[in-house]
Design a protein around this motif. Sequence first.
Motif: not given
Length: 430
Positions: A216-242
């Motif tokens: 996000i930002g880097d306006m002087d770098i050009g259009e090749f650097i994009v702010p579109v994120p990689y997104v991952k969504q998971v559901k944990l078991s009821t044991g949880g996690g860290r």
Amino acid sequence: MSSTTRGEQHQTVPLSVLLKRELLSEKIERPEIVHGQACHSKKGEDFTLLKTDRQRLVGDGVSTYSVFGLFDGHNGSAAAVYTKENLLDNVLSAIPPDLNRDEWVAALPRALVAGFVKTDKDFQQKAQKSGTTVTFVIVDGWVVTVASVGDSRCVLESSEGGIYYLSADHRLETNEEERVRIRSSGGEVGRLNTGGGAEVGPLRCWPGGLCLSRSIGDMDIGEFIVPVPYVKQVKLSTGGGRLVICSDGVWDALSAEVALDSCHGMPAEAAAPHIVKEAVQAKGLRDDTTCIVVDILPQEKPPTSVPHTKKPVKVMLKSMFRKKSSESSYIDKEYLEADVVEELFEEGSAMLSERLDTKYPLCNMFKLFMCAVCQVEIKPGEGISIHEGEPIPGKSRPWDGPFLCASCQEKKEAMEGKGISGRLSSGSDE
């Protein structure tokens, strides 16, 4: 009726066990969230966002969720500070009101994409040249949604001992997909040339020389650097996690396995400073070194780390999650189904037409006469479909939404290499 098979024998589950299961599911409906953070600062460009027990109205009740963000700035701290202060609001504004919890969780990936792009667009209007990586985590019940640009990372260790990578590394040195994207859009990827043909340092995007492909930002770098994120969504078991969320100051020194192993048995408040200490001892304080540790725990468990029964299982970025048997149980193990970490969503494309397209049958996922990115009102007929100009005919119709305003359409074209530089590059090849 629930049942289990032992050899050839078909055996029904006793009513007492079913009642225990029902009681258990009520008790662990929502986990306990415990977190800790630590930072050794060298440049003062790392910032964190920690918001637990955020509330939103759901019907007649209230639902709670937690937000954790890590922002590693470069060329100054302005982009990191601005993103910390505005990203969450931009994400939430992209979610339609009156969704039930399941719809809200399902809407998060697209809302995160819109929020990242809007934050970048708004920040660039300030004409600041700094940029920032972002690793942004939303925990709602047992569902963890992570959106990331840059090289700060989020790693999950489940209660069953598996290690899951919930973020992407957008360093050009290690991400071949991003190198291909930039080159095909008309950009150049190469090392710093010191003259006489000698090249030094990591791979960078030119013009600008940034070694990251997304930020996000880097306006002087050009259009090749994009702010579109990689997104991952998971559901944990009821044991949880860290969850371990760190800037590159940690990951340049420690692998995920080493970082997680080093803090086994420690509560989150002690684990975060311990990981930072281990990283600094391993490589020295070369950069801002920041760590957030988040434990997602059943309410019955004390706020300590995940169990010590770690298995040597490494789950790579895009591999399928594997089912594991529960290591601990409140009721008879023989009647339990295997606990799993379930993948709900994963998308890494830099193309907004792919990221904002909806695969969910949700009503009003995007408001018809609102820009899907910046949320400004657009008059009927003035909105531009995200599918406008798609190279594959018949895949989508240009009158299908979501829609963008004119300025966001320009931003979309620039991000996808269809801006001025992309057109010049295409012209030079002919």
